[in-house]
Design an enzyme around this catalytic site. Sequence first.
Site, PDB file in Angstrom:
ATOM      1  N   SER A 161       0.804  -1.226   0.000  1.00  0.00           N
ATOM      2  CA  SER A 161       0.000   0.000   0.000  1.00  0.00           C
ATOM      3  C   SER A 161       0.833   1.271   0.000  1.00  0.00           C
ATOM      4  CB  SER A 161      -0.907   0.014   1.231  1.00  0.00           C
ATOM      5  OG  SER A 161      -0.127   0.088   2.414  1.00  0.00           O
ATOM      6  N   GLY A 162       2.114   1.138   0.335  1.00  0.00           N
ATOM      7  CA  GLY A 162       2.958   2.309   0.535  1.00  0.00           C
ATOM      8  C   GLY A 162       3.158   2.606   2.006  1.00  0.00           C
ATOM      9  N   GLY A 163       2.413   1.888   2.857  1.00  0.00           N
ATOM     10  CA  GLY A 163       2.551   2.046   4.297  1.00  0.00           C
ATOM     11  C   GLY A 163       3.652   1.158   4.855  1.00  0.00           C
ATOM     12  N   SER A 188       2.726  -3.050   5.323  1.00  0.00           N
ATOM     13  CA  SER A 188       2.837  -3.941   4.164  1.00  0.00           C
ATOM     14  C   SER A 188       4.282  -4.029   3.677  1.00  0.00           C
ATOM     15  CB  SER A 188       1.914  -3.480   3.037  1.00  0.00           C
ATOM     16  OG  SER A 188       2.231  -2.168   2.604  1.00  0.00           O
ATOM     17  N   MET A 248      -2.801  -1.922  -5.140  1.00  0.00           N
ATOM     18  CA  MET A 248      -4.203  -1.784  -5.535  1.00  0.00           C
ATOM     19  C   MET A 248      -4.639  -0.332  -5.520  1.00  0.00           C
ATOM     20  SD  MET A 248      -6.326  -4.686  -3.449  1.00  0.00           S
ATOM     21  CE  MET A 248      -5.245  -4.713  -2.008  1.00  0.00           C
ATOM     22  N   CYS A 254     -14.803  -3.947   2.646  1.00  0.00           N
ATOM     23  CA  CYS A 254     -13.624  -3.856   1.785  1.00  0.00           C
ATOM     24  C   CYS A 254     -12.754  -5.103   1.914  1.00  0.00           C
ATOM     25  CB  CYS A 254     -12.818  -2.606   2.130  1.00  0.00           C
ATOM     26  SG  CYS A 254     -11.358  -2.378   1.095  1.00  0.00           S
ATOM     27  N   GLY A 271      -0.513  -6.567   5.376  1.00  0.00           N
ATOM     28  CA  GLY A 271       0.099  -6.013   6.581  1.00  0.00           C
ATOM     29  C   GLY A 271      -0.864  -5.894   7.747  1.00  0.00           C
ATOM     30  N   CYS A 323     -11.647   2.993   4.377  1.00  0.00           N
ATOM     31  CA  CYS A 323     -10.740   2.097   3.668  1.00  0.00           C
ATOM     32  C   CYS A 323     -10.530   2.516   2.220  1.00  0.00           C
ATOM     33  CB  CYS A 323     -11.315   0.680   3.723  1.00  0.00           C
ATOM     34  SG  CYS A 323     -10.299  -0.567   2.952  1.00  0.00           S
TER      35      CYS A 323
END
Length: 370
Positions: free
Chosen positions: A9-11, A14, A33, A109, A134, A208
Amino acid sequence: MKKVIVGISGGVDSSVSAYLLKLRGYDVMGVFMQNWDPYINKESNNDAIKSKLDTCEAEYDYQIASKVCQRLGIKLERINFIKEYWDMVFEPFLDEYKKGLTPNPDILCNKYIKFGAFHKYCFENFDCDYIATGHYADVRFNQANNIYELLEAKDIEKDQTYFLCSLNQSQLSKSIFPLADLTKKEVREIANKIGLDNWDKKDSTGICFIGERNFKNFLHNYIDKKPGKIIDIDTSKEVGTHEGIHFYTIGQRKGLNLGGNSSRYFVCKKDISNNILYVTSNESKLKNLSSVVATCSYFNWIGYVPNNNKVEIRIRHSKNKINGHFKILKDNVVQFEFDSPEVISPGQYIVAYQKGVCLGGGPIKDNINE
């Protein structure tokens, strides 16, 4: 070598998940995604985009995800589920809100997108063995009962099993949660140690895949304002005006905008047919709003129905669990009785646990006051 697709996700969560799986010897590939586009979805009140100089949040996150995957030496693919998210998550969410319910889009979601459409796409297109995310949760195979169980994470404050309560056996059997035995602090320390730029990236909040928004302004893009009276139920006097009854929940104190009187009032009743919001300043009435029994429709049992009906119950992600027991009324309709009264709202999810195992969850259909 088993191949694992990681939802990147870029977080930081994850990102560290992907790193840990590589460390364990898996063939790891990242997939980003995009499930929301403010322009396609006609979102006009998007302060978050303006703050990023009109750069779509998804692009911003994708850039971070790309840097992470380059650093880890893994391939990154990008896929789009904007239509699926709108059809299966966002429209049902809006429909519930218009009915005056309290829906949870994060649960939808996970069920339909992250562990639904995403799983299906990855297994059909990437020849993988597992999907990893994550999430702070764990999964194990219970040989005695021949089922997969969803377990709470080590970091109880970050535990996300509440949002995963609608998963099924097929989804769990192909899922890996690498952060199960780590705290958030430990995850950030790992990210910093291996040189990930997002090690201190702020945790995502809000709906979300949509992100941080002024919630009321955001919903005004899709739900027309319908002003109505706010009436003091004790005096029958009009004390203010609301912008739409669907924006308020029973027991709510903040955001009533009643001037100097706001702090002492809370919502005690919603008359949806007449578009009237009733408030009170009588604290003793808060007890009358509490319930000891709630019925869930479409309750999802993740594995099996336990013989022991005593359970721990979570009525919202941020609230501590309470004790209670359940009774099956018919099919997937389950009635829960709490050991102590709780303020709850129809549409809200009840999630049940036993000894750290998440048994499942379902939306509240109605409640019975004490």
